[in-house]
Design a protein around this motif. Sequence first.
Motif, PDB file in Angstrom:
ATOM      1  N   ARG A   1      -1.934  -0.861  -3.141  1.00 56.85           N
ATOM      2  CA  ARG A   1      -2.663  -0.085  -4.146  1.00 56.85           C
ATOM      3  C   ARG A   1      -1.784   0.248  -5.341  1.00 56.85           C
TER       4      ARG A   1
ATOM      5  N   GLU B   1      -2.270  -1.010  -9.117  1.00 52.43           N
ATOM      6  CA  GLU B   1      -2.436   0.025 -10.136  1.00 52.43           C
ATOM      7  C   GLU B   1      -1.479  -0.232 -11.307  1.00 52.43           C
TER       8      GLU B   1
ATOM      9  N   GLU C   1      -8.783  -6.809  -3.629  1.00 52.78           N
ATOM     10  CA  GLU C   1      -8.778  -5.365  -3.427  1.00 52.78           C
ATOM     11  C   GLU C   1     -10.082  -4.729  -3.906  1.00 52.78           C
TER      12      GLU C   1
END
Length: 245
Positions: free
Chosen positions: A119, A123, A153
């Motif tokens: 993640r 990001e 994702e």
Amino acid sequence: MTQPEYAQRLEADGVLLQDVAVRAEAMPARWLRPVPRCPGWTLEGLIGHCAGVWTFVASSLAVDRAVDRDSIAQPDCPLSQWHADALARITAALRGRQPSEPSWSFHPHQQTVGFWQRRMANEAMIHRWDAQAAFGDTPAPIHPDAAVDGIDEVFEFFLPVRQPNVFAGNGQTIHLHATDADGEWVITRTPSGIQVEHAHRKCDAAARGSAQDLLLYVWGRGSAEQLDVFGDHSLLDDWQRDIRI
């Protein structure tokens, strides 16, 4: 992707984010530049968002639960310094840890450190692109394998967990096909949301392009005009209208 690959991506894209922050601080008018395709966001707000995310996740990992987001605020220092410190903190918090190690996360079925390694890398990847575009740079290319992972994702976390009923339909299908990487997805719109599988078959609409262009399209940073589209173009337009990542 492996833990070392995620760590490398987080650090590399984080450095590029920090470079934009430092240059914008030396040219304050750049802070007010809008972030393309992110309505209401300025470059200053974007860098502050990233610093806040790095701080929130590092703090939550330290106590193995979600900390109070309202308690996170910029300390008494320049924004670029806060971002640098927060980036160093999150990279240190994730570096060298095993992906299978248990950890609190947003995903009900992925309560592991590996969730955060992925993640945070994604990001940094997408917001580095945002920051460079907002500053006025030509964004650095995104590696095809990283782009494929970023698309995965969306289909494995953002839509089923964060927006489970978005893009519902009555069986309409879309095929996405990366031309420079091993990435194909068949999206089926069902009454309760979407179903996604890695497959190749004829669908109501198909879109072909580089993994990077597909990533930017899926994440709302690019348009279908960058892709080769076949079949029902309106389904691709519906995605751009309805999906916000």
